[in-house]
Write a protein that holds these residues in place. Structure first.
Motif: not given
Length: 307
Positions: A76-79, A85-96, A111-119
């Motif tokens: 995520l940090s290297s991307r 610059t486009s958004q990434i959405t991360v899906y994972g169990p509680k705790g991610i 992180i210079n792009y939108p990052l969404e994290i969905i548990e």
């Protein structure tokens, strides 16, 4: 649509295989890439592959064991440094969410792009006009999920011979018919889309499982899939060991594939005791005795998902 394996080993990397990560390339369907798990070294594997980080759109984490997530903060940090610059959405169990945010915060990563994290705890996670992704819990030492990716049926191609019989040439009218509209020819003939559009193209189904031993949710999740990716950590002579550590054998994976009525089974997540592709052949033979259309996943292997 095709799968590209970035790591097929269980637990720790070896000289022959990295730990788990699978890329789903959707270049024709939406010009993007989805990632399933991100073990340590995944970004290095991507650099050695034809994959492009700028096309990464979604990351689905099966569970929070290190061999499935230790590569995530670095990727995520290297991307962003690679121009994405486009958004990434991360899906994972509680705790991610806590894992990602704490790792990035302590390391002062920007992180210079939108990052969404969905548990999540299973169910339908994502749906648009082209795809639906559903998750269900498996049986592992940690909360582990399998993902079912369903490509929705697409409109059929235009019947070119039929169009020519109406005297129509390629142009905007073709586009209108493809979108389901009716058109009128210069002589007043009304042509409906149903007259000139062939049968819809059936969408494909892929099921990618996290670590698991045999459990009730596997068959419903994998039902009628074109491709099932199932862990095969051990051969069946180590069935007791597999059960103790909440893993599956190659034979158990094949039984699940047969019961679910899938078209093809792909084995992955191999124990380090099986050193190379030669030592993995007995796992393949064991599975094929139950489900003949079985393959072994290999690091940097590209596997088209066929209808």
């Amino acid at each position: 649509m095709e799968l590209y394996f970035l790591g097929t080993n269980a637990g720790v990397p070896t000289l022959q295989r990295n730990v788990t990560s699978i890329a789903l390339r959707l270049l024709e369907e939406r010009r993007s890439m989805w990632l399933f798990d991100c073990g340590e070294g995944t970004q290095h594997q991507i650099l050695r592959s034809p994959l492009k980080m700028t096309r990464l759109e979604k990351i689905f984490i099966t569970h929070l064991h290190g061999d499935h997530i230790f590569g995530l903060p670095g990727l995520l940090s290297s991307r962003g440094a690679q121009g994405a610059t486009s958004q990434i959405t991360v899906y994972g169990p509680k705790g991610i969410k806590a894992y990602i945010e704490t790792s990035l915060d302590i390391s002062q990563s920007r992180i210079n792009y939108p990052l969404e994290i969905i548990e999540h705890s299973g169910g339908i996670l994502f749906e648009d006009d082209g795809f639906c992704v559903e998750a269900a819990v498996l049986e592992h030492r940690a909360e582990s999920y399998g993902y079912r990716i369903v490509e929705k049926d697409r409109p059929g191609n235009l019947d070119l011979k039929r169009l020519e019989s109406y005297g129509l040439k390629p142009g905007p009218i073709y586009g209108r018919l493809q979108r389901g509209e009716s058109v009128e020819t210069p002589d007043g003939t009304v042509i409906h889309a149903s007259d000139v559009v062939l049968a819809p193209k059936k969408g494909r189904i892929i099921t990618i499982l996290g670590d698991t031993r045999p459990c009730a949710n596997i068959v419903p999740l994998a039902k009628d899939s074109d491709l099932l990716v199932h862990e095969a950590t051990f051969m069946h002579d180590l069935e007791d060991t597999a059960h103790e550590y909440y893993h599956s054998t190659a034979r158990q994976a094949a039984i699940a594939a047969s019961e679910a009525g899938v078209k093809e089974l792909m084995l992955t997540h191999f124990s380090s005791r099986y050193k190379d592709i030669e030592h993995l052949q007995p796992l393949l033979e064991e599975a094929k005795q139950v489900f003949p259309n079985t393959r072994l996943a290999e690091d940097f292997g590209l596997y088209p998902v066929l209808r």
